[in-house]
Design an enzyme around this catalytic site. Structure first.
Site, PDB file in Angstrom:
ATOM      1  CE1 TYR A  93      38.737  -9.139  14.248  1.00  0.00           C
ATOM      2  CE2 TYR A  93      39.423  -7.516  12.621  1.00  0.00           C
ATOM      3  CZ  TYR A  93      38.946  -8.769  12.934  1.00  0.00           C
ATOM      4  OH  TYR A  93      38.676  -9.659  11.911  1.00  0.00           O
ATOM      5  CG  ASP A 150      47.000  -4.577  13.966  1.00  0.00           C
ATOM      6  OD1 ASP A 150      47.171  -4.077  12.833  1.00  0.00           O
ATOM      7  OD2 ASP A 150      46.094  -5.384  14.237  1.00  0.00           O
ATOM      8  CE  LYS A 208      40.402  -2.506   8.119  1.00  0.00           C
ATOM      9  NZ  LYS A 208      40.698  -2.949   9.455  1.00  0.00           N
TER      10      LYS A 208
HETATM   11  C1  PLP Z   1      40.971  -4.492   9.777  1.00  0.00           C
HETATM   12  C2  PLP Z   1      41.998  -4.843  10.779  1.00  0.00           C
HETATM   13  C3  PLP Z   1      42.659  -6.086  10.778  1.00  0.00           C
HETATM   14  C4  PLP Z   1      42.270  -7.195   9.834  1.00  0.00           C
HETATM   15  O1  PLP Z   1      42.503  -6.857   8.512  1.00  0.00           O
HETATM   16  P1  PLP Z   1      41.760  -7.714   7.354  1.00  0.00           P
HETATM   17  O2  PLP Z   1      42.279  -7.109   6.091  1.00  0.00           O
HETATM   18  O3  PLP Z   1      40.302  -7.509   7.575  1.00  0.00           O
HETATM   19  O4  PLP Z   1      42.174  -9.113   7.533  1.00  0.00           O
HETATM   20  C5  PLP Z   1      43.659  -6.288  11.682  1.00  0.00           C
HETATM   21  N1  PLP Z   1      44.026  -5.345  12.564  1.00  0.00           N
HETATM   22  C6  PLP Z   1      43.428  -4.145  12.601  1.00  0.00           C
HETATM   23  C7  PLP Z   1      43.887  -3.124  13.574  1.00  0.00           C
HETATM   24  C8  PLP Z   1      42.388  -3.854  11.723  1.00  0.00           C
HETATM   25  O5  PLP Z   1      41.770  -2.677  11.785  1.00  0.00           O
END
Ligand code: PLP
Length: 435
Positions: A149, A244, A272
């Site tokens: 994701y 990511d 985060k």
């Molecule tokens: C949470 C997450 C996102 C998205 O971040 P948001 O602050 O919710 O937009 C993207 N990549 C990874 C790996 C994530 O865990």
């Protein structure tokens, strides 16, 4: 033994109201509790590892706002820093020294990036990283993995079709087919698929994006050898590798999953934890790559509230605590002991469940398979057991994310007593799930 459900009168009432205001009653879909029993709990406050809902129920929290709260709720240092900033102003739309401070704290402790750009969410960080990769390589296609994701930008709301290497199919309505056609989706931990993608789309792939340790669809720990292969094949093809690290960044150390595997990706994205509970995202890369971002370069990216002073203050306070010696090794030790005890219980009782863990992340998979490294190895039917476990946990004062695909987090605020209570509850809940 199964339990009777906790009282959710006030939460249920608030949810009914919320349904009038928001689609599905929520501002982010998973919060709607669609994959577990009951209606969402409306949270009133949090302190350390504990949460209180609108009905006055108390929980030990293992969702931790989906990862950001590695220091728990209401951390005194973060609160003090935020309060100090509040009296000076909330936003200026002009540079502040706070941005420098947070950048220094990150760059000093991270050898993977020379420069960073702050944005306001993980989604934004990833979207910008992809644009940078496309702008830099002058190629359009990107490769992503089934089960990773990366937020909700158009290029990434794409799922695998059938076959080894397929153009993505949009996983949300509203995403143009033409966008999905630029995103190729392959399986995790599969070298053949990677080789094939670089044969089929030679010189067309701007970037491969991966969650270094995929943790948004279960915890899919990749073979180190595979990640090294991914690094090599991208390099050989002039394709950028984007890690990511929105979940793993600052969760398993300042250098995240890249350090865990001992590789250097080209672009890294964060979110985060970096904001200490406030909305912050970031992306970083080498000086050379980052020089392509506006106003230095031609890749445009901006934000009215980017580098927001209150969010920066929270991030500085949080990362200063995380930078202290042994912070991560202590948290990992605590997690390992928690996991080891539960694994013992699982084994003794012959339960068909695996408990995977990295750093302070853990995930229960209701399966007999000893490893799960690809999304298609997760049996959707197994989620029924998670659902039962989730209900039993809530009734016993333990708050887990409302979906079996979500991982759990241990924070530095979880005390030995919290964890002992949680282990007892988990053992009972697991037995009920298998009844
Ligand atoms: C949470 C997450 C996102 C998205 O971040 P948001 O602050 O919710 O937009 C993207 N990549 C990874 C790996 C994530 O865990």
């Amino acid at each position: 033994m199964t339990t009777t459900d906790i009282s959710r009168e006030k939460s249920a009432e608030l949810f009914e109201k919320a349904k009038h205001y928001f689609p599905g009653g929520v501002n982010s879909p998973v919060r709607a509790f669609k994959s577990v029993y009951g209606t969402p709990l409306f949270i009133e406050r949090g302190d350390k590892a504990h949460l209180w809902d609108a009905d006055g129920n108390e929980f030990i929290d293992f969702c931790c706002s989906w990862g950001p709260l590695i220091l728990g709720h209401n951390n005194p240092e973060i609160r003090t820093a935020v309060e100090a900033q509040l009296s000076k102003g909330l936003s200026f739309g002009a540079p502040t020294a706070l941005e420098n401070q947070l950048a220094e704290l990150i760059l000093k402790n991270n050898s993977l990036i020379d420069k960073i750009r702050f944005v306001s969410s993980g989604t934004e960080a990833v979207m910008s990283a992809i644009r940078l990769a496309r702008g830099y390589t002058k190629r359009d296609k990107i490769v992503k993995f089934d089960g990773c994701y990366h937020g909700h930008s158009d290029s990434l709301l794409v799922k695998a079709g059938s076959g080894l290497v397929t153009f993505g199919e949009t996983s949300s309505s509203g995403v143009p087919k033409a966008f999905a056609a630029e995103t190729i989706v392959i399986s995790l931990n599969d070298k053949e698929a990677l080789k094939q993608v670089f044969t089929d789309f030679k010189d067309q792939i701007a970037a491969v994006i991966i969650e270094g340790i995929p943790a948004n669809n279960g915890l899919l720990i990749q073979d180190p050898e595979y990640i090294h292969f991914l690094r090599e094949i991208t390099q050989q093809n002039g394709t950028l590798l984007i890690f990511d690290e929105v979940i793993t960044g600052f969760r398993i150390g300042f250098e995240g999953a890249a350090k865990y595997y001992g590789i250097k990706p080209d672009i890294l994205t964060y979110g985060k934890i970096i904001g200490g509970g406030m909305p912050v995202g970031a992306y970083g890369a080498s000086n050379e790559l980052m020089s392509h971002i506006s106003p230095e370069g031609t890749v445009y990216q901006a934000g009215t509230l980017s580098g927001n002073p209150v969010a920066m203050a929270a991030g500085i306070a949080a990362l200063s605590l995380l930078a202290q010696p042994d912070f991560y090794s202590n948290l990992e030790k605590t997690t390992q002991a928690f996991v080891a005890d539960l694994r013992n219980f699982i084994e003794t009782n012959n339960l068909e469940v695996q408990l995977f863990t990295v750093g302070s992340i853990f995930w229960f998979a209701f399966t007999a398979q000893p490893t799960i490294q690809r999304a298609d190895q997760i049996d959707p039917a197994s989620m029924e057991k998670y659902k039962k476990m989730h209900r039993e946990l809530l009734n016993r004062g333990i708050y887990f994310g409302p979906s079996g695909y979500e991982v759990g987090f241990i924070s530095a605020a979880h005390t030995a007593e919290d964890l002992a209570l949680a282990k007892d509850a988990l053992k009972q809940a697991l037995l009920v799930a298998f009844q």
